[in-house]
Design an enzyme around this catalytic site. Structure first.
Site, mmCIF file in Angstrom:
data_model
loop_
_atom_site.group_PDB
_atom_site.id
_atom_site.type_symbol
_atom_site.label_atom_id
_atom_site.label_comp_id
_atom_site.label_asym_id
_atom_site.label_seq_id
_atom_site.Cartn_x
_atom_site.Cartn_y
_atom_site.Cartn_z
ATOM 1 N N ARG A 1 0.807 -1.223 0.000
ATOM 2 C CA ARG A 1 0.000 0.000 0.000
ATOM 3 C C ARG A 1 0.836 1.267 0.000
ATOM 4 N NH1 ARG A 1 -4.392 -1.714 4.305
ATOM 5 N NH2 ARG A 1 -2.471 -2.426 5.241
ATOM 6 N N GLU B 1 6.216 -10.622 15.042
ATOM 7 C CA GLU B 1 5.789 -11.169 16.321
ATOM 8 C C GLU B 1 6.107 -12.668 16.403
ATOM 9 O OE1 GLU B 1 1.768 -11.261 19.085
ATOM 10 O OE2 GLU B 1 1.752 -10.213 17.168
#
Length: 170
Positions: free
Chosen positions: A58, A95
């Protein structure tokens, strides 16, 4: 302008418990899209930006628009195997694991003044990897721009040495 009014919350996307900040309503409004692009480069025209670097995917929406307005070039940063020419890579922690970003080795010339752009600053891993790639190629980072910053994820801390601008903060 209240850009937040153009951001749609999508619960449980891409997985349960996540509230996705959807920018497509902003993109659908010519006025909001143009105003956001103008706001992202406010005060940068005097900075003589040579390249705008946009992160997959994006960052590719606003990146070329900003480059055009700044009369500079656009350089994409992509996931591995997506760029056709010789690349430089930088891995970063997620993560649960790692990911990698790549740039063409000739995307930045030593001394280029660079604006980095992405749609969202979350944990800062992608932004940090991008700053490292730009600096490895000799670029001078003028600013890191984001349409949205999720401040509760502390991504700004990872790119602390650089000037950061976000239009919307949650």
């Amino acid at each position: 302008m209240d850009f937040k009014s153009y951001i749609r919350d999508v619960p449980d996307f891409p997985k349960p418990g996540i509230i996705f900040k959807d920018i497509t309503p902003l993109l659908q409004s010519h006025w909001a899209l143009s105003s956001a692009a103008d706001s992202l480069i406010k005060d940068l025209k005097k900075e003589d930006i040579d390249k705008v670097v946009g992160m997959e995917s994006r960052g590719f929406i606003f990146g070329p628009m900003l480059a055009e307005r700044l009369e500079s070039g656009f350089v994409p940063i992509r996931k591995p195997g997506k760029l056709p020419y010789k690349t430089l890579s930088e891995s970063y922690n997620l993560e649960y694991g790692t990911d990698t970003m790549e740039i063409h080795v000739d995307g930045i010339t030593k001394g280029d003044r660079v604006l980095i752009h992405d749609d969202v600053l979350a944990t800062g891993g992608t932004a940090l990897a991008t700053t490292k790639l730009v600096e490895k190629l000799g670029g001078i980072i003028v600013q890191c721009n984001f349409l949205i910053e999720l401040s509760f994820l502390n991504g700004r801390e990872k790119i602390k040495p650089f000037k950061v601008k976000s239009l919307i903060t949650y």
